[in-house]
Write a protein that holds these residues in place. Structure first.
Motif, mmCIF file in Angstrom:
data_model
loop_
_atom_site.group_PDB
_atom_site.id
_atom_site.type_symbol
_atom_site.label_atom_id
_atom_site.label_comp_id
_atom_site.label_asym_id
_atom_site.label_seq_id
_atom_site.Cartn_x
_atom_site.Cartn_y
_atom_site.Cartn_z
ATOM 1 N N THR A 53 23.937 47.965 56.970
ATOM 2 C CA THR A 53 24.226 46.577 57.320
ATOM 3 C C THR A 53 24.868 46.539 58.702
ATOM 4 O OG1 THR A 53 24.562 45.994 54.992
ATOM 5 C CG2 THR A 53 25.410 44.465 56.644
ATOM 6 N N VAL A 54 24.229 45.796 59.595
ATOM 7 C CA VAL A 54 24.743 45.662 60.958
ATOM 8 C C VAL A 54 25.214 44.224 61.127
ATOM 9 C CG1 VAL A 54 24.278 45.962 63.406
ATOM 10 C CG2 VAL A 54 23.069 47.369 61.709
ATOM 11 N N SER A 55 26.514 44.068 61.230
ATOM 12 C CA SER A 55 27.085 42.726 61.280
ATOM 13 C C SER A 55 28.463 42.778 61.914
ATOM 14 C CB SER A 55 27.181 42.153 59.860
ATOM 15 O OG SER A 55 27.831 40.897 59.881
ATOM 16 N N GLN A 77 29.209 47.514 63.162
ATOM 17 C CA GLN A 77 29.092 46.382 64.080
ATOM 18 C C GLN A 77 27.901 46.565 65.012
ATOM 19 O OE1 GLN A 77 32.856 45.996 66.118
ATOM 20 N NE2 GLN A 77 33.749 44.841 64.414
ATOM 21 N N PRO A 78 27.363 45.471 65.520
ATOM 22 C CA PRO A 78 26.279 45.595 66.509
ATOM 23 C C PRO A 78 26.699 46.492 67.665
ATOM 24 C CG PRO A 78 26.497 43.322 65.800
ATOM 25 C CD PRO A 78 27.668 44.066 65.195
ATOM 26 N N GLY A 79 25.761 47.352 68.062
ATOM 27 C CA GLY A 79 26.045 48.320 69.112
ATOM 28 C C GLY A 79 26.580 49.634 68.603
ATOM 29 N N GLY A 80 26.909 49.687 67.329
ATOM 30 C CA GLY A 80 27.459 50.897 66.747
ATOM 31 C C GLY A 80 26.392 51.911 66.366
ATOM 32 N N SER A 81 26.848 53.000 65.751
ATOM 33 C CA SER A 81 25.956 54.096 65.381
ATOM 34 C C SER A 81 26.191 54.521 63.936
ATOM 35 C CB SER A 81 26.194 55.312 66.296
ATOM 36 O OG SER A 81 25.909 55.016 67.636
ATOM 37 N N GLN A 110 13.418 48.710 54.349
ATOM 38 C CA GLN A 110 12.949 47.456 53.772
ATOM 39 C C GLN A 110 14.075 46.446 53.833
ATOM 40 O OE1 GLN A 110 11.298 47.752 49.801
ATOM 41 N NE2 GLN A 110 10.129 45.872 50.112
ATOM 42 N N ALA A 111 13.823 45.384 54.574
ATOM 43 C CA ALA A 111 14.777 44.286 54.670
ATOM 44 C C ALA A 111 14.440 43.247 53.604
ATOM 45 C CB ALA A 111 14.718 43.672 56.060
ATOM 46 N N PRO A 112 15.394 42.435 53.211
ATOM 47 C CA PRO A 112 15.139 41.419 52.183
ATOM 48 C C PRO A 112 13.963 40.530 52.565
ATOM 49 C CG PRO A 112 17.481 41.585 52.613
ATOM 50 C CD PRO A 112 16.808 42.426 53.651
ATOM 51 N N GLY A 113 13.033 40.373 51.638
ATOM 52 C CA GLY A 113 11.890 39.516 51.860
ATOM 53 C C GLY A 113 10.814 40.093 52.754
ATOM 54 N N LYS A 114 10.965 41.351 53.140
ATOM 55 C CA LYS A 114 9.984 41.974 54.025
ATOM 56 C C LYS A 114 9.385 43.209 53.376
ATOM 57 C CE LYS A 114 11.925 40.356 58.393
ATOM 58 N NZ LYS A 114 12.349 40.757 59.771
ATOM 59 N N GLN A 115 8.246 43.630 53.902
ATOM 60 C CA GLN A 115 7.619 44.845 53.408
ATOM 61 C C GLN A 115 8.332 46.079 53.946
ATOM 62 O OE1 GLN A 115 3.446 44.543 54.502
ATOM 63 N NE2 GLN A 115 2.940 43.579 52.554
ATOM 64 N N LYS A 161 21.368 47.005 65.840
ATOM 65 C CA LYS A 161 21.231 45.555 65.962
ATOM 66 C C LYS A 161 21.240 44.931 64.571
ATOM 67 C CE LYS A 161 18.117 46.191 69.933
ATOM 68 N NZ LYS A 161 16.768 45.872 70.481
ATOM 69 N N PRO A 162 21.584 43.660 64.473
ATOM 70 C CA PRO A 162 21.553 43.008 63.157
ATOM 71 C C PRO A 162 20.187 43.111 62.477
ATOM 72 C CG PRO A 162 22.774 41.668 64.703
ATOM 73 C CD PRO A 162 22.184 42.788 65.498
ATOM 74 N N GLU A 163 19.126 43.122 63.261
ATOM 75 C CA GLU A 163 17.797 43.219 62.666
ATOM 76 C C GLU A 163 17.477 44.606 62.113
ATOM 77 O OE1 GLU A 163 18.611 42.043 65.706
ATOM 78 O OE2 GLU A 163 17.084 42.602 67.215
#
Length: 114
Positions: free
Chosen positions: A111-113, A12-16, A38-43, A85-87
């Motif tokens: 995965t941060v969600s 979850q966000p804020g977690g470790s 590497q995130a989806p669609g990113k370098q 963070k989600p990002e």
């Protein structure tokens, strides 16, 4: 050189989370070790790196939240990730340099969600 990454998961966000990358040989032989993501669609981007002299370097987006370290006895490099963070969601890869050679481990999904 074989690199085995582990420690990813859903948080979850804020977690470790703590990622580990175990090398098949002594990490003392490496010049630099690092973590990329590497995130989806990113370098693929550098997240953190540590030199043979233990100097560290971090992406601006993770400074103050992530810490890279290594254990010579275990031939392992770690990435401690706090205040996630989600990002930060991405596939994370470990990477080592030895002279002109570069080695990559397999990725581990973070995965941060909520």
């Amino acid at each position: 050189v074989q690199l085995q990454a582990s420690g990813g998961g859903l948080v979850q966000p804020g977690g470790s989370l703590r990622l580990s990358c175990a090398a098949s040989e002594s990490i003392r032989s490496f010049n630099d070790m690092g973590w990329y993501r590497q995130a989806p669609g990113k370098q693929r981007e550098l997240v953190a790196a540590i030199t043979s002299g233990d100097s560290t370097n971090y992406a601006d987006s993770v400074k103050g939240r992530f810490t890279i370290s290594r254990d010579h006895a275990k031939n392992t490099v770690y990435l401690q990730m706090n205040s996630l963070k989600p990002e930060d969601t991405a596939v994370y890869y470990c990477n080592v340099h030895r002279h002109v050679y570069v080695y990559w481990g397999q990725g581990t999904q973070v995965t941060v969600s909520s």
